[in-house]
Scaffold this active site. Structure first.
Site, PDB file in Angstrom:
ATOM      1  N   GLY A  46       0.830  -1.199   0.000  1.00  0.00           N
ATOM      2  CA  GLY A  46       0.000   0.000   0.000  1.00  0.00           C
ATOM      3  C   GLY A  46       0.861   1.245   0.000  1.00  0.00           C
ATOM      4  O   GLY A  46       1.999   1.215   0.485  1.00  0.00           O
ATOM      5  N   GLN A  51       2.831   9.956   1.457  1.00  0.00           N
ATOM      6  CA  GLN A  51       4.165   9.368   1.629  1.00  0.00           C
ATOM      7  C   GLN A  51       5.153   9.794   0.541  1.00  0.00           C
ATOM      8  O   GLN A  51       6.354   9.677   0.724  1.00  0.00           O
ATOM      9  CB  GLN A  51       4.070   7.829   1.636  1.00  0.00           C
ATOM     10  CG  GLN A  51       3.320   7.288   2.842  1.00  0.00           C
ATOM     11  CD  GLN A  51       3.182   5.780   2.752  1.00  0.00           C
ATOM     12  OE1 GLN A  51       2.242   5.280   2.160  1.00  0.00           O
ATOM     13  NE2 GLN A  51       4.132   5.054   3.311  1.00  0.00           N
ATOM     14  N   CYS A  91       5.337  -0.287   7.400  1.00  0.00           N
ATOM     15  CA  CYS A  91       5.027   0.875   6.564  1.00  0.00           C
ATOM     16  C   CYS A  91       6.283   1.275   5.795  1.00  0.00           C
ATOM     17  O   CYS A  91       7.376   1.273   6.364  1.00  0.00           O
ATOM     18  CB  CYS A  91       4.591   2.024   7.471  1.00  0.00           C
ATOM     19  SG  CYS A  91       4.205   3.536   6.591  1.00  0.00           S
ATOM     20  N   LEU A  92       6.117   1.612   4.518  1.00  0.00           N
ATOM     21  CA  LEU A  92       7.284   2.015   3.727  1.00  0.00           C
ATOM     22  C   LEU A  92       7.917   3.290   4.282  1.00  0.00           C
ATOM     23  O   LEU A  92       9.091   3.551   4.027  1.00  0.00           O
ATOM     24  CB  LEU A  92       6.883   2.218   2.256  1.00  0.00           C
ATOM     25  CG  LEU A  92       6.431   0.946   1.529  1.00  0.00           C
ATOM     26  CD1 LEU A  92       5.953   1.272   0.123  1.00  0.00           C
ATOM     27  CD2 LEU A  92       7.559  -0.087   1.482  1.00  0.00           C
ATOM     28  N   HIS A 133      -5.000   1.734   7.323  1.00  0.00           N
ATOM     29  CA  HIS A 133      -3.617   2.233   7.442  1.00  0.00           C
ATOM     30  C   HIS A 133      -3.359   3.345   6.413  1.00  0.00           C
ATOM     31  O   HIS A 133      -2.824   4.403   6.752  1.00  0.00           O
ATOM     32  CB  HIS A 133      -2.660   1.048   7.251  1.00  0.00           C
ATOM     33  CG  HIS A 133      -1.204   1.387   7.248  1.00  0.00           C
ATOM     34  ND1 HIS A 133      -0.311   0.854   8.162  1.00  0.00           N
ATOM     35  CD2 HIS A 133      -0.463   2.183   6.432  1.00  0.00           C
ATOM     36  CE1 HIS A 133       0.904   1.334   7.898  1.00  0.00           C
ATOM     37  NE2 HIS A 133       0.838   2.133   6.854  1.00  0.00           N
ATOM     38  N   GLU A 134      -3.759   3.100   5.167  1.00  0.00           N
ATOM     39  CA  GLU A 134      -3.490   4.090   4.099  1.00  0.00           C
ATOM     40  C   GLU A 134      -4.362   5.339   4.250  1.00  0.00           C
ATOM     41  O   GLU A 134      -3.893   6.452   4.009  1.00  0.00           O
ATOM     42  CB  GLU A 134      -3.691   3.462   2.719  1.00  0.00           C
ATOM     43  CG  GLU A 134      -2.800   2.257   2.406  1.00  0.00           C
ATOM     44  CD  GLU A 134      -1.325   2.485   2.665  1.00  0.00           C
ATOM     45  OE1 GLU A 134      -0.855   3.627   2.534  1.00  0.00           O
ATOM     46  OE2 GLU A 134      -0.637   1.511   3.026  1.00  0.00           O
ATOM     47  N   HIS A 137      -2.862   7.669   6.645  1.00  0.00           N
ATOM     48  CA  HIS A 137      -1.773   8.493   6.080  1.00  0.00           C
ATOM     49  C   HIS A 137      -2.319   9.818   5.541  1.00  0.00           C
ATOM     50  O   HIS A 137      -1.683  10.867   5.701  1.00  0.00           O
ATOM     51  CB  HIS A 137      -1.082   7.759   4.923  1.00  0.00           C
ATOM     52  CG  HIS A 137       0.020   6.841   5.335  1.00  0.00           C
ATOM     53  ND1 HIS A 137       1.128   7.258   6.045  1.00  0.00           N
ATOM     54  CD2 HIS A 137       0.206   5.518   5.109  1.00  0.00           C
ATOM     55  CE1 HIS A 137       1.937   6.217   6.242  1.00  0.00           C
ATOM     56  NE2 HIS A 137       1.398   5.151   5.691  1.00  0.00           N
TER      57      HIS A 137
HETATM   58 NI    NI Z   1       2.199   3.218   5.656  1.00  0.00          NI
END
Ligand code: NI
Length: 165
Positions: A46, A51, A91-92, A133-134, A137
């Site tokens: 995701g 991000q 998470c990235l 989660h996304e 963000h």
């Molecule tokens: Ni994330």
């Protein structure tokens, strides 16, 4: 297509609240393609526009094994949720860090697809977690915010140290 740079915690830009998109333009579609490419290359399941330092409400997700079932969601919103579930998340933007987070175990999300059609998606399990989660963000929220301050500070120190190297 192009790979985009991903912001890393504790970068304050990750705290920006993304704006709703009023009209989907070719630039948005290009951005979605680049976000998918960036997510697959990372590799991740995701990615939110926040991000990559674009503060508009777009997320992409693909939890399929063969990486061929992408979801692209514009202006996604959780309109209902039920149940509770704990799952380990990463998470990235918080590299090499995993922790259990409690979230709703099923959600209904409304969004616009890339053609501007309104869609309602019912999800549970990993997809439900990923959506929450996304969408977080886009509100400037990270999964580490659900952890204790002690744990979050430890993660911050570790990542700041790594980013200096
Ligand atoms: Ni994330």
């Amino acid at each position: 297509m192009a790979l985009l740079d991903i912001l890393c915690f504790p970068d304050e830009r990750l705290r920006t609240r993304a704006k709703r998109i009023e009209q989907i333009t070719p630039a948005h579609l290009q951005l979605i393609d680049n976000m998918l490419e960036t997510m697959y290359a990372a590799p991740g399941i995701g990615l939110a526009a926040t991000q990559i330092n674009v503060h508009e409400q777009i997320i992409v997700i693909d939890i399929s094994e063969d990486k061929n079932e992408p979801y692209c969601l514009i202006n996604p919103q959780v309109i209902s949720h039920s149940g509770k579930e704990k799952m380990e998340e990463g998470c990235l933007s918080v590299p090499e860090t995993y922790a259990e987070v409690e979230r709703a175990d099923s959600v209904v999300v409304s969004y616009l697809d890339r053609k501007g059609n309104e869609v309602k998606l019912e999800a549970d399990g990993l997809l439900a977690v990923c959506l929450q989660h996304e969408i977080d963000h886009l509100q400037g929220k990270l999964f580490v915010d659900y952890l204790s301050r002690l744990k979050r500070d430890r993660i911050r120190k570790k990542l700041v140290k790594q980013q200096r190297m």
